[in-house]
Write an enzyme that holds these catalytic residues in place. Structure first.
Site, PDB file in Angstrom:
ATOM      1  N   THR A 168       0.924  -1.240  -0.077  1.00  0.00           N
ATOM      2  CA  THR A 168       0.063  -0.077   0.052  1.00  0.00           C
ATOM      3  C   THR A 168       0.872   1.285   0.120  1.00  0.00           C
ATOM      4  OG1 THR A 168      -1.984  -1.202   1.065  1.00  0.00           O
ATOM      5  CG2 THR A 168      -1.716   1.370   1.492  1.00  0.00           C
ATOM      6  N   THR A 172       1.220  -4.166   4.321  1.00  0.00           N
ATOM      7  CA  THR A 172       0.884  -4.504   5.658  1.00  0.00           C
ATOM      8  C   THR A 172       0.307  -5.935   5.979  1.00  0.00           C
ATOM      9  OG1 THR A 172      -1.267  -3.349   5.573  1.00  0.00           O
ATOM     10  CG2 THR A 172       0.745  -1.987   6.292  1.00  0.00           C
TER      11      THR A 172
END
Length: 324
Positions: free
Chosen positions: A12, A89
């Site tokens: 991300t 993540t």
């Protein structure tokens, strides 16, 4: 002037929006593109290198080994003071713990990521990168292994968990606290691990599966793991580590076929421990040859078990190392 190498792997933190669909493309930005958007510290030399451009759900054991080799190669340069790894993540906690177990160099390795893309309102990408670089350049982080910098917190790679799917405060260490903080430009380390575990002689990781247990569960997934060639199985038991009685026969069969079976708990905190005496209890599983994973969560236990099997430890040695 200190030098930090920034290794980017996607995620991300390196994503941008597809103008046609409005959805994020994870890992679309190169390291140079990402770093050009950041206000990097002026008093440090930051060498940016792109390693992967992937979403972290694409991480594999083979890519972990490639990342390890890249870090070891970077550390051959004595002028490098530390390394920052940017990472998606979803699997960040697993990658960070693998590096903690296998990188022998004393210099800091700091893993970071973001919950929001760089172009999203309120993105945490830039602050996390900046503060991770500051942490990696700080001498106080030498010798404590790989850490994670997220939301101004310096976190233990062994105990860190992603606790929220989207919130900026997405990573925490339940029950043990932070190692330190980064407050704007200042790095504060409050505690250090008592001991550091290291197994750097790892060149290939065997297949290890995680099997959760639940009310009324049986052993069919354990059987499937054995049939598909797993060398190790991590059982996620309930409470102190209990499993449904219907699963016990397949656990015993797996052990009889040479598969190493390790028991963890699905609880967020607490030890796997002999307390009760009944079929499927920890005491009963010990009799079958199951190893105990103490307070390791199943994801970290899988990474550690695969690493120890790759390093050719026997079952007795593996149990001893999980007891530490």
């Amino acid at each position: 002037m200190k030098t930090v190498v920034l290794l980017t792997t996607g995620g991300t933190i390196a994503s941008k929006r597809n103008p046609k669909t409005g959805l994020l493309i994870s890992g679309a930005l190169t390291g140079k593109e990402l770093s050009s958007m950041c206000e990097l510290p002026n008093d440090l030399t930051v060498d940016v290198q792109s390693l992967f451009q992937i979403s972290s759900n694409q991480m594999t054991f083979q890519l972990l080994l490639e990342l390890k080799e890249k870090i070891e190669d970077v550390f051959k340069d004595k002028a490098v003071d530390g390394i920052v790894v940017t990472h998606g993540t979803d699997t960040l906690e697993e990658t960070a713990y693998f590096l903690d177990l296998t990188i022998a160099d004393e210099r800091p390795v700091v893993v970071t990521g973001s919950q929001r893309a760089p172009t999203e309102i309120g993105s945490d990408a830039f602050l996390n990168i900046r503060q991770a670089i500051l942490a990696a350049s700080n001498d106080h982080l030498k010798g404590i292994g790989t850490t994670v910098l997220f939301n101004e917190k310096i976190l233990s790679a062994r105990y860190i968990k992603k606790v929220h799917a989207s919130n900026l405060d997405g990573f925490r260490v339940n029950g043990y606290g932070n190692l330190g903080t980064v407050d704007r430009e200042e790095v504060h380390l409050y505690q250090r691990p008592v001991q550091r575990e290291l197994h750097s002689n790892v060149v290939e990781l065997p297949s290890v599966d995680i099997i959760p247990t639940y009310l009324g569960g049986d052993g069919r997934f354990i059987r499937a793991a054995v049939t598909s060639g797993a060398k190790g199985i991590v059982i996620e038991g309930a409470g102190r580590g209990h499993v449904p009685p219907l699963a016990v026969d397949e656990i015993r069969n797996a052990i009889n076929q040479g598969v190493v079976v390790l028991l963890t708990t699905r609880a967020d905190e607490g030890l796997v421990k002999v307390v009760y005496e009944f079929e499927g209890s920890v005491e009963h599983l010990l009799q079958q040859g199951v190893l105990l994973g103490r307070d390791y969560d199943s994801k970290k236990a899988r990474i550690k078990l695969a690493t120890l099997l790759a390093a050719k430890y026997n079952k007795e040695e593996i149990q001893m190392l999980f007891n530490q």
